[in-house]
Every structure is written in C-alpha cells, then in structure tokens.
Write a protein that holds these residues in place. Structure first.
Motif, mmCIF file in Angstrom:
data_model
loop_
_atom_site.group_PDB
_atom_site.id
_atom_site.type_symbol
_atom_site.label_atom_id
_atom_site.label_comp_id
_atom_site.label_asym_id
_atom_site.label_seq_id
_atom_site.Cartn_x
_atom_site.Cartn_y
_atom_site.Cartn_z
ATOM 1 N N LYS A 2 -0.039 -5.317 -7.142
ATOM 2 C CA LYS A 2 -1.078 -5.400 -6.465
ATOM 3 C C LYS A 2 -0.836 -6.161 -4.958
ATOM 4 O O LYS A 2 -1.462 -5.438 -3.827
ATOM 5 C CB LYS A 2 -2.050 -6.237 -7.115
ATOM 6 N N LEU A 3 -0.173 -7.006 -4.682
ATOM 7 C CA LEU A 3 0.179 -7.650 -3.558
ATOM 8 C C LEU A 3 1.126 -7.021 -2.695
ATOM 9 O O LEU A 3 0.644 -6.641 -1.471
ATOM 10 C CB LEU A 3 0.723 -9.199 -3.850
ATOM 11 N N GLU A 4 2.057 -6.174 -3.114
ATOM 12 C CA GLU A 4 2.732 -5.152 -2.258
ATOM 13 C C GLU A 4 2.161 -4.178 -1.914
ATOM 14 O O GLU A 4 2.239 -3.566 -0.829
ATOM 15 C CB GLU A 4 4.123 -4.970 -2.940
ATOM 16 N N SER A 5 1.241 -3.681 -2.759
ATOM 17 C CA SER A 5 0.731 -2.174 -2.524
ATOM 18 C C SER A 5 -0.536 -2.394 -1.702
ATOM 19 O O SER A 5 -0.754 -1.652 -0.849
ATOM 20 C CB SER A 5 0.391 -1.426 -3.695
ATOM 21 N N GLU A 6 -1.263 -3.417 -1.947
ATOM 22 C CA GLU A 6 -2.730 -3.490 -1.309
ATOM 23 C C GLU A 6 -2.625 -4.387 -0.018
ATOM 24 O O GLU A 6 -3.374 -4.276 0.844
ATOM 25 C CB GLU A 6 -3.635 -3.753 -2.239
ATOM 26 N N LEU A 7 -2.018 -5.324 -0.141
ATOM 27 C CA LEU A 7 -1.791 -6.440 0.869
ATOM 28 C C LEU A 7 -0.562 -6.114 1.813
ATOM 29 O O LEU A 7 -0.507 -6.825 2.925
ATOM 30 C CB LEU A 7 -1.607 -7.710 0.346
ATOM 31 N N LYS A 8 0.306 -5.271 1.315
ATOM 32 C CA LYS A 8 1.756 -5.010 2.289
ATOM 33 C C LYS A 8 2.327 -6.416 2.319
ATOM 34 O O LYS A 8 2.902 -6.797 3.399
ATOM 35 C CB LYS A 8 1.479 -4.605 3.543
ATOM 36 N N ALA A 9 2.177 -7.287 1.266
ATOM 37 C CA ALA A 9 2.662 -8.819 1.179
ATOM 38 C C ALA A 9 4.085 -8.749 0.737
ATOM 39 O O ALA A 9 4.231 -8.081 -0.303
ATOM 40 C CB ALA A 9 1.957 -9.800 0.799
#
Length: 611
Positions: free
Chosen positions: A220-227
C-alpha cells in the motif's frame, strides 16, 4: 513495486517540464526546481541518494496532526545574495547544499515501521531516530503512533494523515520570501510507524506484527504513496537486555512477572521477520541485542539507507553519563583574538586545576556535586562560623550565602571540605581534618580556595572513566591536571584512568583568513564581515574557513555516534564551540516512556564555583 528502468521514457519528463512552465506562468509564486543527477532505481531506498528530475513547489499546507517543522535550507547570511538586485536581476534562489541544512538526499518519501516484542526499546529508538534525522540532516521526520488511530475508521484516518504528512506541494509561495513557513520543503520526509501499546495495536492493519501485515503495508505504501519502506525489528536475548527489561518494568510501575506475561501473550500473535528468504523482497533492519549484531537487507545502496543503518548500529537504551565542559580561558581569549591555538591564561590554568578536582570526585567518583569557594584573608577569620568537625572531617553547618566567592554556586549544609588550595597557581592538597589545623594552614594566606563536596567521597577517582578533548592546546591543557591512576578493569586487566583521546572533529570553528585576528583587524580588512557574522552567527562561513554548521553538525555527527556506542563508564569531554551543537542534538529531557532517557544525552554538568 514500481520499476524505474533508467528513466527510458524521456518524453514523460519533458511533458512534466512543459506543464510546470505553464503553471508557473499562471502562478507567479511557484518555483521549479530541476536537478540533473543520474540515479539508478534498482532497489528500494536507492532513489533517496539522488533525484533524476523533480518538480517542487515552494510552500505547502501544514498537516493537521503534525506540527510543521521547517528549518531553512541555507544560512540566513546568504539571503542578501538570493534576492534580485541591480547587479543580478535573476539570482539563484537555492544555493548549493549546506551541511545540516540541505536535505536533497532526503527528498524521497520514506516509511519505517518499528516492530518487536514489548519492552524492547522501540519508543526510544523511534525518538532518537527522529531527532537524528531532523537535527543532523535537516529533514522532516514524524512519529505516527498506531494507538492514536484505534476504533472505527482508524486505519483510513492513519493513511490520510500519513499522506498529508508527505503531500507538501499543494500551495504556492513567493520564491523571494525566505521567512515564510514551509519554503522549499518538497514532498519528501521520513515517517516512523510505532505502537506505544504493542499488544493492543494488533487490531490495526498498520501493526507490523505478522508477515501478512508487513506485505500489505509495503504494497500500500509503495503503490499509493510512492514511498520507500523499511521495517526495523528489535530482538533481545542477552542478559543485559533482561536488566533493561527490569528497569523499564519498574519505570512503568510493573513487576517482572507482569511484564513477562505481557510478552508471552504477544508472542502468540507475533511473527518476526523471516530469515528463510521469504521476506527478502522488502528492505529491513534487524537489530539483535542492540549494538551487538545487525542484519541489513537492501539498505546499504543509498545515502539514506546507509545513514539510518550507521545510526542504529550505534544506538542502545542503556544509561551512559557524559560530562561536557568548555576549555579554560586562553591567551587569545584575553587578547580578544579569534581562533588560533594558544595556551591557557593564568585564569585558565586555575580553571584546569578545579576541573581536575571535579573529575576526581564527580566524574570518576560517586559524589553528587562539587563547589570551589575562594576566600580572602578577611573571610578566614569567620570561617569557624560556617564549618564544624563531624565524623573525622570538616563539614558545612549552614547554607553559605554571601560568604566567599563561589561564583553563584550553592554551598549547602553538610558538604565536606576535601581539598584546599593556598594562594594562586599552586596545586590542591588534602584539607585538614579540624579547624585548628585549617587556621594554621591558612595563616598569612592572602587567598585560598576550598573544595566542598556533596555525597559519597569514598570512591573518588576509582570509577573507571574516559577523557576526550579536541586537538587544540587550550582543551588539552585544560585536562592536564586530571589524575591518571592505573586501576584494575572488570576483565582483570589494567585500566588507565581518564586516558586522554584527542579528536580533530571537536576543534573550534576554523576562521580561515581571519584566524588569530582581533575584531578590529578584521574590520580593517573587510568592514562588513563583522556585521554579516552577527546577522547569522550560526551560518556565517569565514573566507577559506568554516561555519558553525560545519563544526557543530558535520563534525559532531561522528563524535556523537562514537559517544553512543561506547558504554564503559562515564565520559568527560572538554571541547570548543561544538559544545553547543552537542547539547542541542541531545537535550536534557525527553518524553517519558523509557528509563534510558539519559542515554545519548549530553548532560552539561556545570562545574560550579570554578571561575
């Protein structure tokens, strides 16, 4: 995970640039910052090292839950050169990186969930990591406590606040208004996910206590926040960790049985990071017994990753006493000269003698305090009114107010007279045990200094300690009267008490062309320099020299990490100007939650009555 293969789609970046230029024409207050560093995005966290191209608007709307923290990106002294002038109508508005202020390396979004069994120092680790990122790297960091988002809709609200923390590019600003909040912040930042109640947080999706939760969080963090995500796990099975557990339980008002039951209950739900290769796709740091062992996965190929690893490898929650002191008055201090490498003045020599007494009884002993009181020939006459013989020594019978020159220090009742200096420029000696001997010893003396000690003095000089100084003469000479007896260490080997170590990164700021000059000398060479320095003393950099940012941040960083990982007894550190940065990096008080609040803190114990 999003793949960035050498940024092959150059047309996409050109479209972004064109769109940004059009937007800048419509909004005068928008600023385009374009960097041209090559970067490889082969693995998580690698993008943090540099940015191929980026669009950044100078202001942002402050997050609702997080207090805005916006240190400037440059010294205030440079503002006059960053605004349009007759000679330069379109100046550079963002100067090159400056130590402690520039956070170009931290422009990527980072999220670091911390996990582990209860009572392992996770809160302490989170606080220290946040302070390290903010102080030494000038980047934004925030701790997100999962327990603040319990109940219906809590998981969604947690993600909204996390996204709001990173989304700092929704408003505009004047590129030449340098005092406005949030200028040049960009969209980067470092979010630390922590649970203050490890057991209760298992109901949240943002608890990293199972492999499934960690995979969901990373996706979720990588796909939606690009984090970029990195999990930090703390595990302890060392006897020293048991002592920390007992101390923490007592600090929280629990007994060992209660704390162990809490840990056993959580173990039924907890799945640590698997070392069988099933979680190798996600970056993580596994701290085992704090500083003893560390397993790092996909973290060492970027600046941010390696910086975090280096810091955590030196962090532990155990108490460590650190005493800081400025050097004594130097010859150049008397002549009002800047920098140089002069020795001590006569007053500086007296300070050094008193520093040695403080080191013996407080640093390398178990005394609580030490006060040096200078008395004159007139004061000696009434000395019997303030001292009485008790238990084989002389002690104070009242609180001394207005008696002698104690430099503002407090002399309390029942402090012991342990040492005595007759006259100036002489070494201290053991004090007499009764008033008659004291009067005879002080007979005819114009001035004398009494060393009064509060607390246990039986182990004076016997507690193993270490001594650090800078490489400059004034700090080395300040420590020259400290005693160095040979003790027997815990391992049975000889321990050389307070053996001095010299560190160049503790040296005072180098004044470059003005080193050794007085203020009047500098005004003759460059009339405006003194005023420029007063405008921003912290950021002013001497020609061919240094600024306090260079010495206080860049140099102190290595010293602070060395301080943290060493834990063999108290440390006395005699230093120059970086003293201020050390105390700023590690303030005296932290939020409650750990009995190790004294760890990594540079307590500035005032040596009372020594000037």
């Amino acid at each position: 995970m999003r793949s960035w293969t050498n940024f092959a789609n150059a047309g996409r970046w050109w479209a972004l640039l064109v769109r940004a230029r059009r937007q800048a024409e419509k909004q005068r207050h928008c600023r385009l910052v374009l960097t041209a560093q090559r970067v490889r995005h082969e693995a998580p966290w690698l993008a943090a090292g540099s940015v191929a191209a980026g669009l950044m608007l100078a202001n942002y709307s402050a997050p609702s839950r997080c207090e805005s923290q916006n240190p400037r990106l440059y010294p205030k002294d440079l503002e006059q050169f960053l605004k349009p002038s007759e000679l330069n109508p379109t100046p550079v508005t963002l100067p090159p990186p400056f130590p402690g202020l520039a956070r170009q390396q931290w422009s990527q979004r980072h999220v670091a969930p911390i996990l582990g069994l209860p009572m392992r120092g996770k809160s302490h680790t989170a606080r220290e990591l946040k302070r390290y990122i903010e102080f030494f790297h000038g980047s934004r960091a925030e701790i997100f406590n999962v327990m603040e988002y319990q109940g219906r809709g809590g998981d969604e609200k947690f993600f909204e606040d996390l996204n709001r923390f990173f989304d700092t590019s929704n408003s505009s600003c004047d590129p030449y208004d340098f005092d406005q909040t949030g200028s040049s912040q960009g969209t980067g930042g470092f979010a630390i996910i922590l649970s203050s109640d490890t057991v209760a947080s298992t109901q949240s999706m943002w608890s990293a206590h199972t492999k499934w939760h960690r995979r969901w969080m990373a996706q979720k963090l990588e796909s939606e926040l690009k984090a970029e995500v990195c999990f930090i796990q703390i595990s302890v099975d060392d006897p020293k960790g048991d002592k920390y557990l007992a101390d923490l339980a007592a600090f929280r008002g629990m007994d060992l049985k209660e704390s162990q039951e809490l840990i056993n209950h959580y173990q039924d739900h907890y799945v640590p990071i698997q070392m069988d290769g099933s979680e190798d796709g996600t970056p993580f740091i596994h701290m085992m017994n704090y500083t003893k062992k560390m397993v790092v996965n996909k973290m060492m190929r970027s600046f941010v990753g390696s910086s975090v690893c280096h810091f955590l490898s030196n962090l532990h929650p155990f108490e460590h006493k650190i005493f800081l002191a400025r050097h004594g008055e130097s010859e150049f201090n008397v002549e009002m000269r800047i920098g140089g490498d002069s020795g001590l003045s006569p007053r500086g020599e007296e300070f050094a003698r008193r520093a040695a007494e403080f080191a013996k009884y407080v640093v390398c002993g178990e005394a609580n305090d030490l006060v040096c009181v200078t008395v004159t020939e007139k004061d000696v006459v009434s000395l019997h009114e303030h001292l009485v013989q008790l238990c084989g020594c002389l002690v104070t019978c009242d609180d001394w107010k207005g008696f002698g020159d104690s430099s503002g220090a407090e002399v309390n009742r029942y402090m012991r007279l342990k040492r005595l200096q007759v006259g100036w420029g002489t070494d201290f000696e053991d004090a007499p045990k009764n008033m008659d001997d004291l009067r005879r010893r002080l007979n005819g003396a114009k001035v004398a200094t009494l060393v009064l000690v509060d607390g246990d003095t039986s182990s004076a000089g016997q507690v193993p300690g270490r001594l650090w100084t800078s490489s400059l003469r004034r700090t080395i000479d300040t420590a020259k009267f400290i005693e160095h007896p040979v003790l027997t260490g815990p391992d049975g080997k000889p321990y050389f008490q307070m053996r001095g170590q010299q560190f160049r990164n503790m040296d005072e700021v180098y004044a470059g062309e003005y080193d050794g000059l007085t203020e009047e000398d500098i005004k003759q060479k460059a009339p405006n320099v003194i005023e420029d320095r007063k405008r921003d003393k912290l950021g002013f950099r001497y020609p061919r020299g240094e600024s306090y940012y260079d010495t206080g941040l860049q140099k102190s960083m290595s010293g602070m990490t060395t301080l943290a990982k060493s834990g063999d007894g108290p440390l006395a550190r005699i230093c120059d100007v970086p003293f201020g940065a050390d105390t700023a990096a590690y303030p005296d008080h932290l939020a409650s939650g750990s009995p190790a609040d004294d760890v990594w803190l540079a307590h500035a114990h005032q040596q009372r009555g020594c000037n």
